[in-house]
Design an enzyme around this catalytic site. Structure first.
Site, PDB file in Angstrom:
ATOM      1  N   LYS A 180     -17.881 -16.311   3.762  1.00 37.17           N
ATOM      2  CA  LYS A 180     -19.510 -15.301   4.249  1.00 37.17           C
ATOM      3  C   LYS A 180     -19.771 -14.678   3.316  1.00 37.17           C
ATOM      4  O   LYS A 180     -19.592 -13.660   3.247  1.00 37.17           O
ATOM      5  CB  LYS A 180     -19.312 -14.629   5.712  1.00 37.17           C
ATOM      6  CG  LYS A 180     -18.602 -15.432   6.972  1.00 37.17           C
ATOM      7  CD  LYS A 180     -18.829 -14.717   8.517  1.00 37.17           C
ATOM      8  CE  LYS A 180     -18.504 -15.095   9.496  1.00 37.17           C
ATOM      9  NZ  LYS A 180     -18.709 -14.692  10.800  1.00 37.17           N
ATOM     10  N   GLY A 229     -13.327  -3.413   2.043  1.00 39.59           N
ATOM     11  CA  GLY A 229     -14.948  -2.900   1.702  1.00 39.59           C
ATOM     12  C   GLY A 229     -15.034  -1.774   0.688  1.00 39.59           C
ATOM     13  O   GLY A 229     -16.023  -2.252   0.219  1.00 39.59           O
ATOM     14  N   GLY A 266      -7.533  -7.933   0.241  1.00 40.28           N
ATOM     15  CA  GLY A 266      -6.213  -7.949   1.061  1.00 40.28           C
ATOM     16  C   GLY A 266      -5.652  -9.709   0.733  1.00 40.28           C
ATOM     17  O   GLY A 266      -5.010  -9.471   0.717  1.00 40.28           O
ATOM     18  N   ARG A 322       1.062  -1.537  -0.125  1.00 42.96           N
ATOM     19  CA  ARG A 322      -0.468  -0.097   0.091  1.00 42.96           C
ATOM     20  C   ARG A 322       0.813   1.190   0.085  1.00 42.96           C
ATOM     21  O   ARG A 322      -0.212   2.454  -0.621  1.00 42.96           O
ATOM     22  CB  ARG A 322      -0.649  -0.067   1.211  1.00 42.96           C
ATOM     23  CG  ARG A 322      -2.197  -1.084   1.335  1.00 42.96           C
ATOM     24  CD  ARG A 322      -3.032  -1.632   1.907  1.00 42.96           C
ATOM     25  NE  ARG A 322      -4.084  -1.973   1.936  1.00 42.96           N
ATOM     26  CZ  ARG A 322      -5.015  -1.838   3.108  1.00 42.96           C
ATOM     27  NH1 ARG A 322      -4.973  -1.502   4.134  1.00 42.96           N
ATOM     28  NH2 ARG A 322      -6.408  -2.839   2.892  1.00 42.96           N
TER      29      ARG A 322
END
Length: 395
Positions: free
Chosen positions: A197, A373, A350, A36
């Site tokens: 999930k 997100g 990530g 990053r």
């Protein structure tokens, strides 16, 4: 790309507050992965070469508005200095006397970094007083932190209310590449969604079902769909409270236009541990006391075939417990197929980005998103607050 960028503004002699996302993994005070930081170098270098006085702002970890000595930005500044080849000054606070002094003392082509913005209790609640103090450090605001663009924080949205706000090169690249997936993809458009999930990816799955030609679902979330189809899943992770959601997504897929596909075979084991015995079984034959922990070879081959014939591929989330080598084969096979595909390839998340690095294929991917997100919310079609706060190019 409709947002104004750093190429649309004169920066020489002006103080430029650049919000980056240097929230990198750390271990014993050392940076484990500097991806990053490296991603922000083109923006920072361009500003410095054009004579800007650059003030860098980032968060690190989750200190929740208090000072955490283990989350100070000094190691980040040290690595940034190494990558840029210049000295990066470090302020002792976020927007207090030390930061103000550092900002005032910068000269053209110099750079400094303020302390972890999440040390301030007003950061995550987008406190205007903090945003005003941050704005006082600069004349121009640049957002190059796509990974935080879905958060309405003082350093991502609040400060843009006080300063003219522009996109950095990383932000621009993210918006262009992810935007092309939604608005003008080269077809066939293939999406691959993995992870544990379905509850965290309902929105993106629903959005993609209305846009893509083929959507593959993998990872542990596939077991929730198996259960919704009435099949037994052994000890696999299943979100019992999401069965109705899975059923509704399957019904949406039946109405088209997307072809929704689930793994046809899986790698099962008694537990997700290295060295555990494994078997490859059909999706309807998961043993009672075993769990599905990876896609099987036939599924991987079918996804690889889809990659080979696709025009655009977007992939988010690993397809197995790939941090354990025993359950990484499926993700690895698809990653290799993606690297060999002539398609435009966009990867997000990530965990998946780290896996691609370990497989040695990152350099063959068109774009690896720095968002987690933020990438998911963008692909859902949501407006990201950090993007909305930037000036439009025609402003």
């Amino acid at each position: 790309m409709t947002k104004a960028t750093i190429d649309d503004v004169e920066v020489r002699g002006r103080r430029v507050l650049v919000r980056v996302d240097f929230n990198v993994p750390m271990a014993d005070g050392r940076i484990v992965d500097d991806r990053r930081i490296a991603a922000a170098i083109p923006t920072l270098r361009a500003l410095l070469e054009r004579g800007a006085r650059v003030v860098v702002a980032t968060h690190l970890g989750r200190p929740k508005g208090t000072v955490d000595e283990s989350l100070r930005v000094a190691p980040l500044a040290t690595r940034l200095s190494e990558l840029l080849g210049v000295t990066v000054a470090v302020a002792a606070d976020v927007a207090g006397e030390s930061a103000q002094t550092m900002s005032a003392q910068l000269r053209d082509g110099q750079i400094g970094m303020i302390e972890n913005v999440r040390f301030e209790p007003g950061e995550e609640r987008n406190d205007d007083e903090l945003a005003s103090r941050l704005a006082g450090l600069a004349d121009i605001y640049v957002d190059d932190a796509f990974g935080t663009a879905h958060r309405a924080h003082a350093s991502t949205v609040g400060v843009a209310a006080h300063l003219p706000a522009y996109a950095g090169y990383l932000m621009t690249r993210e918006l262009e590449m992810l935007g092309s997936v939604l608005d003008a993809p080269r077809r066939p458009l293939l999406a691959i969604i993995g992870g544990a999930k379905i509850s965290t990816k309902i929105g993106v799955v629903r959005s993609l079902l209305a846009r893509v030609d083929t959507l593959w679902l993998g990872g542990a979330m596939a077991s929730t769909f198996y259960r919704a189809l009435g099949e037994e899943t052994g000890t696999s992770l299943v979100e019992e409270d999401q069965l109705d959601v899975a059923t509704s997504l399957l019904e949406q897929a039946r109405r088209g236009p997307a072809d929704l596909r689930l793994p046809v075979d899986v790698v099962v084991a008694p537990s997700p541990t290295a060295g555990a015995p494994t078997e490859v079984v059909a999706w309807k034959a998961i043993p009672n006391d075993w769990a599905a922990l990876d896609i099987g070879p036939e599924t991987a081959a079918q996804i690889a075939d889809c990659c080979a014939s696709a025009g655009t591929v977007v992939w988010n989330g690993p397809l197995g417990v790939c941090e354990i080598p025993d359950f990484a084969a499926g993700t690895r096979r698809v990653a290799q197929a993606l690297a060999e595909s002539p398609a435009i390839t966009v990867v997000g998340g990530g965990d998946l980005a780290a896996a691609l690095d370990s497989f040695g294929v990152t350099g063959c991917i068109t774009h690896v998103s720095t968002g987690g997100g933020a990438t998911l919310e963008f692909l859902e079609g949501r407006t990201l607050p950090g993007v909305a706060a930037l000036l439009d190019r025609n402003s």
